[in-house]
Design a protein around this motif. Structure first.
Motif, PDB file in Angstrom:
ATOM      1  N   ALA A  19     -12.513  -8.450   7.342  1.00  0.00           N
ATOM      2  CA  ALA A  19     -13.033  -9.679   6.746  1.00  0.00           C
ATOM      3  C   ALA A  19     -12.951 -10.834   7.735  1.00  0.00           C
ATOM      4  N   LEU A  20     -11.843 -10.898   8.477  1.00  0.00           N
ATOM      5  CA  LEU A  20     -11.682 -11.966   9.459  1.00  0.00           C
ATOM      6  C   LEU A  20     -12.724 -11.843  10.572  1.00  0.00           C
ATOM      7  N   ASP A  21     -13.012 -10.630  10.984  1.00  0.00           N
ATOM      8  CA  ASP A  21     -14.053 -10.425  11.997  1.00  0.00           C
ATOM      9  C   ASP A  21     -15.398 -10.973  11.513  1.00  0.00           C
ATOM     10  N   ASP A  22     -15.719 -10.727  10.239  1.00  0.00           N
ATOM     11  CA  ASP A  22     -16.983 -11.227   9.695  1.00  0.00           C
ATOM     12  C   ASP A  22     -16.983 -12.751   9.601  1.00  0.00           C
ATOM     13  N   ALA A  23     -15.831 -13.324   9.253  1.00  0.00           N
ATOM     14  CA  ALA A  23     -15.753 -14.785   9.191  1.00  0.00           C
ATOM     15  C   ALA A  23     -15.959 -15.384  10.583  1.00  0.00           C
ATOM     16  N   GLU A  24     -15.368 -14.769  11.587  1.00  0.00           N
ATOM     17  CA  GLU A  24     -15.541 -15.249  12.963  1.00  0.00           C
ATOM     18  C   GLU A  24     -17.002 -15.119  13.402  1.00  0.00           C
ATOM     19  N   MET A  25     -17.660 -14.037  13.007  1.00  0.00           N
ATOM     20  CA  MET A  25     -19.069 -13.864  13.336  1.00  0.00           C
ATOM     21  C   MET A  25     -19.927 -14.923  12.631  1.00  0.00           C
ATOM     22  N   THR A  26     -19.576 -15.239  11.400  1.00  0.00           N
ATOM     23  CA  THR A  26     -20.284 -16.296  10.673  1.00  0.00           C
ATOM     24  C   THR A  26     -20.210 -17.614  11.435  1.00  0.00           C
ATOM     25  N   ILE A  27     -19.016 -17.934  11.915  1.00  0.00           N
ATOM     26  CA  ILE A  27     -18.818 -19.173  12.678  1.00  0.00           C
ATOM     27  C   ILE A  27     -19.596 -19.132  13.991  1.00  0.00           C
ATOM     28  N   LYS A  28     -19.568 -17.993  14.632  1.00  0.00           N
ATOM     29  CA  LYS A  28     -20.273 -17.853  15.913  1.00  0.00           C
ATOM     30  C   LYS A  28     -21.780 -18.067  15.735  1.00  0.00           C
ATOM     31  N   LEU A  29     -22.330 -17.511  14.653  1.00  0.00           N
ATOM     32  CA  LEU A  29     -23.770 -17.615  14.426  1.00  0.00           C
ATOM     33  C   LEU A  29     -24.180 -18.998  13.910  1.00  0.00           C
ATOM     34  N   LYS A  30     -23.272 -19.670  13.183  1.00  0.00           N
ATOM     35  CA  LYS A  30     -23.617 -20.978  12.615  1.00  0.00           C
ATOM     36  C   LYS A  30     -22.372 -21.864  12.644  1.00  0.00           C
ATOM     37  N   PRO A  31     -22.034 -22.389  13.820  1.00  0.00           N
ATOM     38  CA  PRO A  31     -20.743 -23.070  14.007  1.00  0.00           C
ATOM     39  C   PRO A  31     -20.577 -24.370  13.217  1.00  0.00           C
ATOM     40  N   GLU A  32     -21.650 -24.970  12.724  1.00  0.00           N
ATOM     41  CA  GLU A  32     -21.514 -26.217  11.981  1.00  0.00           C
ATOM     42  C   GLU A  32     -21.621 -26.011  10.469  1.00  0.00           C
ATOM     43  N   TRP A  33     -21.539 -24.765  10.028  1.00  0.00           N
ATOM     44  CA  TRP A  33     -21.594 -24.452   8.600  1.00  0.00           C
ATOM     45  C   TRP A  33     -20.172 -24.299   8.089  1.00  0.00           C
ATOM     46  N   GLU A  34     -19.798 -25.106   7.135  1.00  0.00           N
ATOM     47  CA  GLU A  34     -18.402 -25.105   6.697  1.00  0.00           C
ATOM     48  C   GLU A  34     -17.996 -23.790   6.044  1.00  0.00           C
TER      49      GLU A  34
ATOM     50  N   ALA B 192     -17.735 -10.828   4.308  1.00  0.00           N
ATOM     51  CA  ALA B 192     -16.345 -11.269   4.468  1.00  0.00           C
ATOM     52  C   ALA B 192     -15.701 -11.503   3.106  1.00  0.00           C
ATOM     53  N   ALA B 193     -16.455 -12.125   2.187  1.00  0.00           N
ATOM     54  CA  ALA B 193     -15.931 -12.377   0.843  1.00  0.00           C
ATOM     55  C   ALA B 193     -15.637 -11.065   0.117  1.00  0.00           C
ATOM     56  N   ALA B 194     -16.536 -10.096   0.246  1.00  0.00           N
ATOM     57  CA  ALA B 194     -16.325  -8.799  -0.403  1.00  0.00           C
ATOM     58  C   ALA B 194     -15.129  -8.068   0.196  1.00  0.00           C
ATOM     59  N   LEU B 195     -15.032  -8.085   1.521  1.00  0.00           N
ATOM     60  CA  LEU B 195     -13.914  -7.403   2.191  1.00  0.00           C
ATOM     61  C   LEU B 195     -12.577  -8.066   1.853  1.00  0.00           C
TER      62      LEU B 195
ATOM     63  N   LEU C 175      -7.125 -15.985   6.155  1.00  0.00           N
ATOM     64  CA  LEU C 175      -5.833 -16.275   6.789  1.00  0.00           C
ATOM     65  C   LEU C 175      -4.779 -16.620   5.742  1.00  0.00           C
ATOM     66  N   GLU C 176      -5.198 -17.273   4.660  1.00  0.00           N
ATOM     67  CA  GLU C 176      -4.277 -17.543   3.552  1.00  0.00           C
ATOM     68  C   GLU C 176      -3.764 -16.230   2.964  1.00  0.00           C
ATOM     69  N   ALA C 177      -4.668 -15.270   2.767  1.00  0.00           N
ATOM     70  CA  ALA C 177      -4.270 -13.964   2.237  1.00  0.00           C
ATOM     71  C   ALA C 177      -3.328 -13.244   3.188  1.00  0.00           C
ATOM     72  N   MET C 178      -3.477 -13.507   4.486  1.00  0.00           N
ATOM     73  CA  MET C 178      -2.585 -12.923   5.496  1.00  0.00           C
ATOM     74  C   MET C 178      -1.249 -13.669   5.591  1.00  0.00           C
ATOM     75  N   LYS C 179      -1.141 -14.761   4.823  1.00  0.00           N
ATOM     76  CA  LYS C 179       0.043 -15.633   4.844  1.00  0.00           C
ATOM     77  C   LYS C 179       0.209 -16.343   6.189  1.00  0.00           C
TER      78      LYS C 179
ATOM     79  N   ALA D 201      -4.609 -21.001   8.550  1.00  0.00           N
ATOM     80  CA  ALA D 201      -5.514 -21.213   7.417  1.00  0.00           C
ATOM     81  C   ALA D 201      -5.784 -22.694   7.217  1.00  0.00           C
ATOM     82  N   LEU D 202      -4.733 -23.494   7.315  1.00  0.00           N
ATOM     83  CA  LEU D 202      -4.896 -24.939   7.142  1.00  0.00           C
ATOM     84  C   LEU D 202      -5.818 -25.514   8.199  1.00  0.00           C
ATOM     85  N   ALA D 203      -5.677 -25.049   9.440  1.00  0.00           N
ATOM     86  CA  ALA D 203      -6.546 -25.527  10.519  1.00  0.00           C
ATOM     87  C   ALA D 203      -8.007 -25.194  10.228  1.00  0.00           C
ATOM     88  N   ALA D 204      -8.265 -23.994   9.709  1.00  0.00           N
ATOM     89  CA  ALA D 204      -9.641 -23.588   9.389  1.00  0.00           C
ATOM     90  C   ALA D 204     -10.213 -24.433   8.258  1.00  0.00           C
ATOM     91  N   PHE D 205      -9.419 -24.662   7.225  1.00  0.00           N
ATOM     92  CA  PHE D 205      -9.896 -25.469   6.105  1.00  0.00           C
ATOM     93  C   PHE D 205     -10.158 -26.923   6.525  1.00  0.00           C
TER      94      PHE D 205
END
Length: 284
Positions: A64-79, A52-55, A89-93, A98-102
């Motif tokens: 990249a967003l799909d990978d971030a969502e997969m990261t959350i799905k696999l490890k939901p308590e990892w910040e 996700a970071a590379a994309l 989401l910040e890059a998408m404006k 984005a604020l909710a995710a942070f």
């Protein structure tokens, strides 16, 4: 920054190679290596986070967003998954999302300075975005009639005929709005006099009224008055029975020129043109 995590020697090798390419700015190669590693270990959240970071760096935001969502799905308590999501989401404006995710990321890691800085930045971007929109709305919706309402009773008292003074008022408003729009677009305008001729007669004493746009002021000079340091321009209104003068100051906001409300001036002290008509004095 790509993450490190333990795993099989093969997976580590691919991931570590990806990390090295990421550090050197070769994001496409890094993403390709993370993809190979994911094929070997498809349930590893760190690999999706790294890709996700590379994309994100490659501006492939939806993937990249799909990978971030997969990261959350696999490890939901990892910040980190929420941090990745927020950054994308910040890059998408999409600042609210984005604020909710942070904010979720901060819940899982309240000590993270990285996340705290992101939240501050997003709040600042939201404020700047709202102000920029306000400025654009003010630039697009110029309404001089609103600011000149106090002139209507004076015109009515001087000229009586509603048709006559309303024509004058509309002419003044249109001339001032045209000047403001030109100033917004170019920060300059042509100094000139605008005439509204009487509809039926053209004798000199029937010119009603005259509007002069003149003396562009660039915030300099020795004149002692409150707008001495403001950019802007003067508008002088002349009729046989009524004389008015305004200064329209401007400022630069968010890279845009913005005219402020017209400020009525004492025409006796600041007139741009001398009296153009013989003064109509009340009969004794």
């Amino acid at each position: 920054m790509a993450e490190r995590e333990g795993g099989s020697s093969s997976e580590m090798s691919l991931k570590d190679q990806g990390n090295e390419f990421f550090k050197s700015g070769k994001y496409l190669k890094a993403a390709a290596l993370y993809t190979q590693a994911i094929k070997q270990d498809p349930s590893n959240p760190t690999l999706y986070s790294n890709r996700a970071a590379a994309l994100l760096q490659l501006d492939k935001l939806n993937k990249a967003l799909d990978d971030a969502e997969m990261t959350i799905k696999l490890k939901p308590e990892w910040e980190k998954g929420y941090f990745r999501k927020g950054s994308i989401l910040e890059a998408m404006k999409r600042y609210d999302d984005a604020l909710a995710a942070f904010e979720i990321a901060l819940q899982y890691n309240p000590q993270s300075q990285e996340v705290t800085k992101k939240i501050k930045r997003i709040n600042q971007l939201v404020r700047e975005g709202k102000r920029a929109q306000e400025v654009e709305n003010m630039r697009s919706n110029v309404d001089m009639a609103k600011h000149l309402q106090a002139l209507k009773p004076e015109l009515s008292g001087k000229y009586g005929s509603e048709e006559c003074w309303k024509d004058m008022f509309a002419f003044l408003v249109e001339t001032m709005e045209t000047a403001v729009k030109s100033w917004h677009e170019t920060s300059k305008l042509d100094a000139r006099v605008y005439f509204l001729l009487d509809k039926e007669k053209t004798q000199t004493d029937k010119y009603a009224p005259i509007v002069n746009i003149d003396k562009v002021w660039k915030g300099q000079g020795s004149r002692k008055w409150k707008h001495a340091q403001n950019d802007g321009f003067f508008v002088q209104f002349e009729t046989p029975s009524l004389r008015k003068l305004w200064f329209i100051p401007s400022s630069n906001e968010k890279g845009q020129t913005l005219c402020r409300d017209p400020d009525g001036l004492d025409i006796g002290a600041h007139e741009i043109l001398p009296r153009l008509f013989k003064e109509n004095l009340p009969s004794s």
